[in-house]
Design a protein around this motif. Structure first.
Motif, mmCIF file in Angstrom:
data_model
loop_
_atom_site.group_PDB
_atom_site.id
_atom_site.type_symbol
_atom_site.label_atom_id
_atom_site.label_comp_id
_atom_site.label_asym_id
_atom_site.label_seq_id
_atom_site.Cartn_x
_atom_site.Cartn_y
_atom_site.Cartn_z
ATOM 1 N N THR A 167 38.916 -93.482 -12.507
ATOM 2 C CA THR A 167 38.870 -93.197 -13.948
ATOM 3 C C THR A 167 37.813 -94.064 -14.617
ATOM 4 O OG1 THR A 167 41.249 -93.398 -13.641
ATOM 5 C CG2 THR A 167 40.481 -92.618 -15.777
ATOM 6 N N VAL A 168 37.825 -95.340 -14.265
ATOM 7 C CA VAL A 168 36.853 -96.267 -14.844
ATOM 8 C C VAL A 168 35.435 -95.893 -14.401
ATOM 9 C CG1 VAL A 168 36.111 -98.677 -14.867
ATOM 10 C CG2 VAL A 168 38.533 -98.126 -14.988
ATOM 11 N N MET A 169 35.298 -95.482 -13.143
ATOM 12 C CA MET A 169 33.987 -95.044 -12.642
ATOM 13 C C MET A 169 33.477 -93.863 -13.462
ATOM 14 S SD MET A 169 32.935 -96.551 -9.674
ATOM 15 C CE MET A 169 32.798 -95.783 -8.078
ATOM 16 N N ALA A 170 34.363 -92.899 -13.729
ATOM 17 C CA ALA A 170 33.970 -91.717 -14.493
ATOM 18 C C ALA A 170 33.519 -92.122 -15.895
ATOM 19 C CB ALA A 170 35.127 -90.727 -14.569
ATOM 20 N N LEU A 171 34.248 -93.032 -16.519
ATOM 21 C CA LEU A 171 33.877 -93.533 -17.841
ATOM 22 C C LEU A 171 32.502 -94.188 -17.792
ATOM 23 C CD1 LEU A 171 36.881 -95.332 -19.572
ATOM 24 C CD2 LEU A 171 35.496 -93.460 -20.443
ATOM 25 N N SER A 172 32.301 -94.975 -16.740
ATOM 26 C CA SER A 172 31.058 -95.718 -16.576
ATOM 27 C C SER A 172 29.870 -94.769 -16.423
ATOM 28 C CB SER A 172 31.205 -96.634 -15.355
ATOM 29 O OG SER A 172 29.973 -97.136 -14.966
ATOM 30 N N ILE A 173 30.052 -93.715 -15.596
ATOM 31 C CA ILE A 173 28.973 -92.740 -15.410
ATOM 32 C C ILE A 173 28.709 -91.987 -16.707
ATOM 33 C CG2 ILE A 173 28.280 -90.654 -14.153
ATOM 34 C CD1 ILE A 173 30.008 -91.672 -11.804
ATOM 35 N N ALA A 174 29.797 -91.587 -17.398
ATOM 36 C CA ALA A 174 29.636 -90.850 -18.651
ATOM 37 C C ALA A 174 28.868 -91.676 -19.680
ATOM 38 C CB ALA A 174 31.008 -90.450 -19.198
ATOM 39 N N THR A 175 29.149 -92.992 -19.713
ATOM 40 C CA THR A 175 28.425 -93.864 -20.637
ATOM 41 C C THR A 175 26.927 -93.841 -20.330
ATOM 42 O OG1 THR A 175 30.353 -95.309 -20.745
ATOM 43 C CG2 THR A 175 28.281 -96.220 -21.545
ATOM 44 N N GLY A 176 26.582 -93.960 -19.044
ATOM 45 C CA GLY A 176 25.174 -93.964 -18.654
ATOM 46 C C GLY A 176 24.481 -92.643 -18.953
ATOM 47 N N VAL A 177 25.174 -91.527 -18.671
ATOM 48 C CA VAL A 177 24.575 -90.210 -18.918
ATOM 49 C C VAL A 177 24.367 -90.009 -20.423
ATOM 50 C CG1 VAL A 177 24.943 -87.725 -18.749
ATOM 51 C CG2 VAL A 177 25.510 -89.174 -16.821
ATOM 52 N N THR A 178 25.378 -90.409 -21.205
ATOM 53 C CA THR A 178 25.258 -90.286 -22.660
ATOM 54 C C THR A 178 24.069 -91.100 -23.165
ATOM 55 O OG1 THR A 178 27.639 -90.077 -22.790
ATOM 56 C CG2 THR A 178 26.495 -90.535 -24.847
ATOM 57 N N LYS A 179 23.933 -92.311 -22.628
ATOM 58 C CA LYS A 179 22.809 -93.148 -23.048
ATOM 59 C C LYS A 179 21.484 -92.465 -22.709
ATOM 60 C CE LYS A 179 20.652 -97.626 -22.164
ATOM 61 N NZ LYS A 179 20.595 -98.712 -21.173
ATOM 62 N N ALA A 180 21.378 -91.901 -21.491
ATOM 63 C CA ALA A 180 20.129 -91.240 -21.083
ATOM 64 C C ALA A 180 19.788 -90.084 -22.012
ATOM 65 C CB ALA A 180 20.253 -90.738 -19.641
ATOM 66 N N LEU A 208 13.389 -102.106 -21.478
ATOM 67 C CA LEU A 208 14.615 -102.244 -22.266
ATOM 68 C C LEU A 208 15.537 -101.044 -22.119
ATOM 69 C CD1 LEU A 208 13.184 -104.035 -25.328
ATOM 70 C CD2 LEU A 208 15.409 -104.548 -24.364
ATOM 71 N N MET A 209 14.973 -99.836 -22.123
ATOM 72 C CA MET A 209 15.805 -98.636 -22.049
ATOM 73 C C MET A 209 16.290 -98.401 -20.632
ATOM 74 S SD MET A 209 16.095 -97.643 -24.931
ATOM 75 C CE MET A 209 15.449 -98.486 -26.344
ATOM 76 N N GLY A 210 15.401 -98.694 -19.668
ATOM 77 C CA GLY A 210 15.808 -98.615 -18.268
ATOM 78 C C GLY A 210 15.941 -97.217 -17.719
ATOM 79 N N THR A 211 17.001 -96.538 -18.037
ATOM 80 C CA THR A 211 17.294 -95.229 -17.477
ATOM 81 C C THR A 211 16.026 -94.383 -17.277
ATOM 82 O OG1 THR A 211 18.120 -93.078 -18.175
ATOM 83 C CG2 THR A 211 18.171 -94.788 -19.808
ATOM 84 N N VAL A 212 15.660 -94.142 -16.011
ATOM 85 C CA VAL A 212 14.383 -93.478 -15.722
ATOM 86 C C VAL A 212 14.330 -92.091 -16.363
ATOM 87 C CG1 VAL A 212 12.874 -92.568 -13.927
ATOM 88 C CG2 VAL A 212 14.000 -94.747 -13.596
ATOM 89 N N SER A 213 15.437 -91.342 -16.287
ATOM 90 C CA SER A 213 15.403 -90.006 -16.874
ATOM 91 C C SER A 213 15.278 -90.096 -18.393
ATOM 92 C CB SER A 213 16.621 -89.197 -16.464
ATOM 93 O OG SER A 213 17.767 -89.994 -16.424
ATOM 94 N N GLY A 214 15.964 -91.042 -19.008
ATOM 95 C CA GLY A 214 15.855 -91.205 -20.451
ATOM 96 C C GLY A 214 14.450 -91.585 -20.870
ATOM 97 N N VAL A 215 13.877 -92.572 -20.186
ATOM 98 C CA VAL A 215 12.528 -93.030 -20.507
ATOM 99 C C VAL A 215 11.506 -91.915 -20.249
ATOM 100 C CG1 VAL A 215 10.690 -94.590 -19.761
ATOM 101 C CG2 VAL A 215 12.971 -95.481 -20.196
ATOM 102 N N ALA A 216 11.659 -91.230 -19.111
ATOM 103 C CA ALA A 216 10.732 -90.151 -18.772
ATOM 104 C C ALA A 216 10.740 -89.088 -19.865
ATOM 105 C CB ALA A 216 11.110 -89.534 -17.425
ATOM 106 N N GLY A 217 11.941 -88.690 -20.287
ATOM 107 C CA GLY A 217 12.059 -87.673 -21.321
ATOM 108 C C GLY A 217 11.619 -88.183 -22.677
ATOM 109 N N GLY A 218 12.049 -89.378 -23.032
ATOM 110 C CA GLY A 218 11.746 -89.941 -24.351
ATOM 111 C C GLY A 218 10.260 -90.112 -24.583
#
Lengths: 258, 150
Positions: A167-180, A208-218
């Motif tokens: 459950t915690v893993m799912a929350l953790s992944i969802a947080t990262g995806v939302t951030k991206a 600072l943003m890190g997330t490669v998909s987020g940075v790539a898209g942004g």
């Protein structure tokens, strides 16, 4: 009759998945460029519209199929999964390095390192504080959710290493995806406000943003010339996060909450 | 030859990702550490080396720059396969953690980009932008049209 024609088209799309993806994405970008030119008078970048449109379609696709891969879960559009998957994404990111101005990149090197450190620690602190505020008291859960705020890869890697429950893993992944997703959509909106208009600030942003998909898209949605500089630092971010997450950060949290 | 450019890009990517895996292994991390970044540095070094020796032909350049120009379409395809449904239905803890870290990091970008002097930008950076945007004229045609003008 109508049905057979439709069936035939679907068959071609399934068989020629990657080629179909090129055509579909090209059409999407064409529509977005026309929309940018005539609906926003060129004020919004065509690629920003295309990326948001892509995310909307991913949402629709996800609702329609119930899968995790947006449009790519529709059999006729499976080629989108290959075209936008990690392999070709990384290949294209490396290609953008061909356009790097070495002088600019070297001048901002130290800034990039500083940004990487901050980009790991700041989201982690926010994530852990949120976890504590929502009633998590054990070091493993707090660390896993905090690591998810770094990126959606750091979260599960850290969680798996320290033995978090699913459950915690799912929350953790969802947080990262939302951030991206938020980074992709939010960056063009705040770019001017945060001074994101030159290679130096792009390197700071990537770290600072890190997330490669987020940075790539942004960055693609903001200004393509900044892409290689942001990507250069961002690609180190996940690795560093996976390094310190289950080790230093976990030990720090455990020392604090006991 | 165009394929040599594509192969150069592929070689740099493979070596970079391999070194990233090794680095991860050496550090005891279950992840690739900076593989793509290492590949980017390798490609920058390769371009520098080739152009100094006069071996950076238009074909090689085109083979790499084609993929740089495919960057945005690939990113659009990437956006279209995100798990947006999960992101939208994550609940308050997910939203607060994601928004909070985003706002804080945007603020830090604003701070860091004010450190040191602003650089005025360079023609190399601008040209890179038009290649990645996919707008640059093919290398061959640019040279041809310039010959035509003279």
């Amino acid at each position: 009759m109508d049905h057979t024609i439709w069936h035939g088209i679907e068959h071609v799309f399934v068989e020629q998945s990657l080629v179909a993806a090129f055509a579909v994405v090209g059409a999407l970008i064409l529509v977005s460029n026309v929309a940018a030119k005539y609906l926003t008078n060129g004020r919004v970048h065509g690629s920003a519209i295309a990326i948001v449109l892509g995310l909307v379609l991913a949402y629709v696709g996800g609702l329609y199929t119930g899968g995790k891969k947006g449009l790519a879960d529709i059999p006729a559009l499976a080629g989108i999964g290959l075209m936008g998957g990690a392999m070709l994404r990384d290949f294209a990111i490396v290609a953008t390095a061909f356009e790097v101005d070495v002088v600019e990149a070297r001048r901002a090197g130290l800034l990039g390192v500083l940004a990487l450190a901050l980009g790991t620690i700041l989201p982690f602190i926010v994530g852990t504080l949120t976890a504590v505020a929502f009633g998590y008291h054990d070091a493993v859960s707090i660390t896993t959710i905090g690591a998810g705020a770094i990126t959606y890869i750091v979260g599960p890697v850290t969680g798996a290493a320290i033995g978090a429950d699913s459950t915690v893993m799912a929350l953790s992944i969802a947080t990262g995806v939302t951030k991206a997703v938020m980074v992709m959509v939010g960056t063009p909106l705040v770019a001017r406000l945060i001074g994101l208009d030159n290679p130096r600030s792009a390197m700071a942003y990537g770290g600072l943003m890190g997330t490669v998909s987020g940075v790539a898209g942004g960055l693609a949605a903001t200004d393509p010339k900044l892409v290689p500089y942001g990507a250069l630092t961002a690609t180190f971010h996940t690795g560093i996060g996976c390094l310190v997450g289950p080790s230093i950060l976990f030990l720090a949290v455990r020392a604090l909450v006991g | 030859m165009i394929v040599l450019g594509v192969a150069l890009l592929a070689g740099c990517t493979l070596i970079g990702v391999y070194l990233g895996d090794l680095l991860g292994l050496a550090l005891g991390v279950k992840a690739n550490v900076g593989g793509v970044g290492i590949a980017m540095i390798l490609l920058i070094a390769a371009r520098f080396w080739l152009s100094r020796r006069g071996r950076l032909t238009k074909g090689v350049q085109f083979g790499v720059e084609f993929w740089a120009g495919m960057y945005i379409p690939i990113v659009v395809a990437m956006a279209a396969q995100q798990n947006v449904v999960a992101a939208m239905s994550g609940g308050p803890i997910v939203l607060i953690a994601a928004t909070g870290s985003l706002v804080l990091c945007f603020g830090a970008v604003a701070l860091l980009s004010r450190i040191g002097r602003r650089d005025p930008g360079s023609p190399a950076v601008e040209r890179g932008g038009s290649v990645i945007e996919g707008d640059a004229e093919p290398v061959g045609r640019t040279a041809g049209s310039q010959v035509g003008k003279e």
